[in-house]
Scaffold this active site. Structure first.
Site, PDB file in Angstrom:
ATOM      1  CB  CYS A   1       2.795  -5.409   1.253  1.00  0.00           C
ATOM      2  SG  CYS A   1       4.449  -4.709   1.382  1.00  0.00           S
TER       3      CYS A   1
ATOM      4  CB  CYS B   1       0.020   1.052   2.181  1.00  0.00           C
ATOM      5  SG  CYS B   1      -0.081   0.048   0.670  1.00  0.00           S
TER       6      CYS B   1
ATOM      7  CB  CYS C   1       3.701   2.937 -13.555  1.00  0.00           C
ATOM      8  SG  CYS C   1       4.115   4.501 -14.307  1.00  0.00           S
TER       9      CYS C   1
HETATM   10  N1  SAM Z   1       5.686  -1.702  -2.422  1.00  0.00           N
HETATM   11  C1  SAM Z   1       6.337  -0.743  -3.212  1.00  0.00           C
HETATM   12  C2  SAM Z   1       6.817   0.457  -2.431  1.00  0.00           C
HETATM   13  O1  SAM Z   1       6.346   0.705  -1.340  1.00  0.00           O
HETATM   14  O2  SAM Z   1       7.695   1.153  -2.946  1.00  0.00           O
HETATM   15  C3  SAM Z   1       5.503  -0.265  -4.373  1.00  0.00           C
HETATM   16  C4  SAM Z   1       4.031   0.036  -4.239  1.00  0.00           C
HETATM   17  S1  SAM Z   1       3.568   1.380  -3.173  1.00  0.00           S
HETATM   18  C5  SAM Z   1       1.838   1.139  -3.095  1.00  0.00           C
HETATM   19  C6  SAM Z   1       3.836   2.853  -4.144  1.00  0.00           C
HETATM   20  C7  SAM Z   1       3.506   4.169  -3.504  1.00  0.00           C
HETATM   21  O3  SAM Z   1       2.103   4.398  -3.508  1.00  0.00           O
HETATM   22  C8  SAM Z   1       3.884   4.388  -2.050  1.00  0.00           C
HETATM   23  O4  SAM Z   1       5.217   4.676  -1.877  1.00  0.00           O
HETATM   24  C9  SAM Z   1       3.013   5.582  -1.673  1.00  0.00           C
HETATM   25  O5  SAM Z   1       3.712   6.773  -1.876  1.00  0.00           O
HETATM   26  C10 SAM Z   1       1.824   5.474  -2.630  1.00  0.00           C
HETATM   27  N2  SAM Z   1       0.579   5.192  -1.895  1.00  0.00           N
HETATM   28  C11 SAM Z   1       0.179   4.005  -1.386  1.00  0.00           C
HETATM   29  N3  SAM Z   1      -1.013   4.117  -0.752  1.00  0.00           N
HETATM   30  C12 SAM Z   1      -1.388   5.410  -0.842  1.00  0.00           C
HETATM   31  C13 SAM Z   1      -2.514   6.149  -0.375  1.00  0.00           C
HETATM   32  N4  SAM Z   1      -3.473   5.582   0.324  1.00  0.00           N
HETATM   33  N5  SAM Z   1      -2.578   7.476  -0.661  1.00  0.00           N
HETATM   34  C14 SAM Z   1      -1.579   8.054  -1.385  1.00  0.00           C
HETATM   35  N6  SAM Z   1      -0.487   7.409  -1.841  1.00  0.00           N
HETATM   36  C15 SAM Z   1      -0.383   6.106  -1.575  1.00  0.00           C
HETATM   37 FE1  SF4 Z   2       3.942  -2.543   0.982  1.00  0.00          FE
HETATM   38 FE2  SF4 Z   2       2.135  -0.663   0.592  1.00  0.00          FE
HETATM   39 FE3  SF4 Z   2       4.328  -0.102   1.983  1.00  0.00          FE
HETATM   40 FE4  SF4 Z   2       4.506  -0.572  -0.696  1.00  0.00          FE
HETATM   41  S1  SF4 Z   2       3.468   1.140   0.311  1.00  0.00           S
HETATM   42  S2  SF4 Z   2       5.836  -1.356   0.931  1.00  0.00           S
HETATM   43  S3  SF4 Z   2       2.873  -2.091  -0.916  1.00  0.00           S
HETATM   44  S4  SF4 Z   2       2.716  -1.562   2.578  1.00  0.00           S
END
Ligand code: SAM
Ligand code: SF4
Ligand code: DTB
Length: 331
Positions: A66, A73, A110
């Protein structure tokens, strides 16, 4: 029937407010725990007297690579985590995983894409087929895939999408410490597009990212003051992943999660409050306190998107010991 109708059984006395002030929310977050739990329970018991909990299963359809730089993330190209780009799941494979999730007891499916935004083309057409397929199986369908256009939101709505997840993640004040490639305002605009298309909104945040209690109050205030409030509010505890800038942050105290859930329940009485990432860190008693305070959904299945989740057997045991009721598909 609206997705909220099944649970709102006696809400005459509950007034929904969209004018919360930061100090009021902060005062709630800082209440003596016993008083806060009591206040949250008064609300929760009214909207969900049977302690019904929805099981939602997650699948990462498109993993890694991404362009966004979200500091938490593992899927960001800016971070050096183990997660690497993998081939995307095909429609049939996604639907067979949805069927298995339904058989295991999940009510909502989801699907996640590690994208900055949705782009038109074959991948979007496949997403629409997945949404139609999941709805055809008789489950709620949620997509999380970054920003989208009005037209894309309308097409997702036509495909039958129940909810779109797009988190605010943290307070407007703390936001620049966490993400630089997408603004807080852009997130609000995405939520508005989802709402205008008639899709329900799933929007929450993460705690344990070095934010202050005031930041947590500010995030909750923004969420509660959205009009209408999000139908679904995921509360994530940071899962510190190696290779991300937040890898060394200490695990959050479970009682901080209990406080977040309690205040979310008080501010957003009719919303589904989802106890999301980080449940492995909470322990059994921490999670049960969250159910008591107002959490009415968990992610169910051994994996979140890329990180671990409690296994199904231990969750069955948890739900049984907590004495909560699982929502089945016909309810
Ligand atoms: N890329 C899209 C976005 O950012 O909306 C969808 C996927 S993203 C991984 C979905 C959510 O996962 C993020 O907004 C965040 O709140 C949560 N998330 C991602 N990594 C995480 C982590 N290490 N610990 C807790 N929540 C996490
Ligand atoms: Fe990309 Fe992860 Fe951010 Fe979602 S949360 S926009 S997957 S970097
Ligand atoms: C949300 O707020 N939490 C879920 C769901 N919405 C998509 C995702 C949690 C992801 C945790 C990190 C991972 O597994 O990659």
């Amino acid at each position: 029937m609206s997705v909220l109708d099944f649970k709102v059984q006696s809400t005459e006395a509950l007034t929904l407010r969209n004018d919360w002030g930061k100090d009021e929310v902060l005062e709630l977050l800082e209440k003596p725990l016993m008083d806060l739990l009591w206040q949250a329970q008064l609300v929760h018991r009214k909207v969900n007297p049977e302690y019904q909990v929805q099981l939602a299963s997650l699948l990462s359809v498109k993993t890694g690579g991404c362009e966004e730089d979200c500091a938490y993330c593992p899927q960001s190209i800016h971070n050096s985590s183990d997660v690497t780009g993998q081939p995307d799941f095909e429609v049939e494979s996604v639907l067979s995983q949805a069927r298995s999730a339904k058989e295991a007891g999940a009510h909502r499916f989801c699907m996640g894409w590690a994208w900055r935004e949705i782009r038109d083309g074959a991948d979007f057409e496949a997403m629409l087929s997945m949404v139609r397929g999941v709805r055809g199986i008789g489950m709620e369908a949620c997509v999380t895939a970054g920003m989208l256009t009005d037209k894309q939101a309308e097409r997702l709505a036509d495909a039958g999408l129940t909810a779109y997840n797009h988190n605010l993640d943290t307070s407007p004040e703390h936001y620049s410490q966490i993400i630089s490639t997408r603004t807080f305002q852009e997130r609000l605009e995405t939520l508005q597009r989802v709402r205008s298309a008639g899709i329900t909104v799933c929007c929450g945040g993460i705690i344990g990212m070095g934010e202050s209690i005031k930041d947590r109050a500010s995030l909750l205030m923004v969420l509660a003051n959205l009009e209408p409030q999000p139908e679904s509010v995921p509360i994530n505890a940071l899962v510190p992943v190696e290779g991300t800038p937040l890898e060394k942050l200490p695990l959050i105290d479970p009682l901080e999660v209990v406080r977040m859930v309690s205040v979310a329940r008080i501010l957003m009485p009719k919303s589904r409050i989802r106890l999301s990432a980080g449940r492995e860190q909470l322990g059994r008693e921490g999670q049960i306190l969250c159910f008591l305070a107002g959490a009415d959904s968990i992610f169910y299945g051994d994996k979140l998107l890329t990180t671990g989740n409690p296994d199904v057997e231990s969750d069955k045991d948890l739900l049984q010991k907590a004495g909560v009721k699982i929502i089945y598909r016909n309810q």
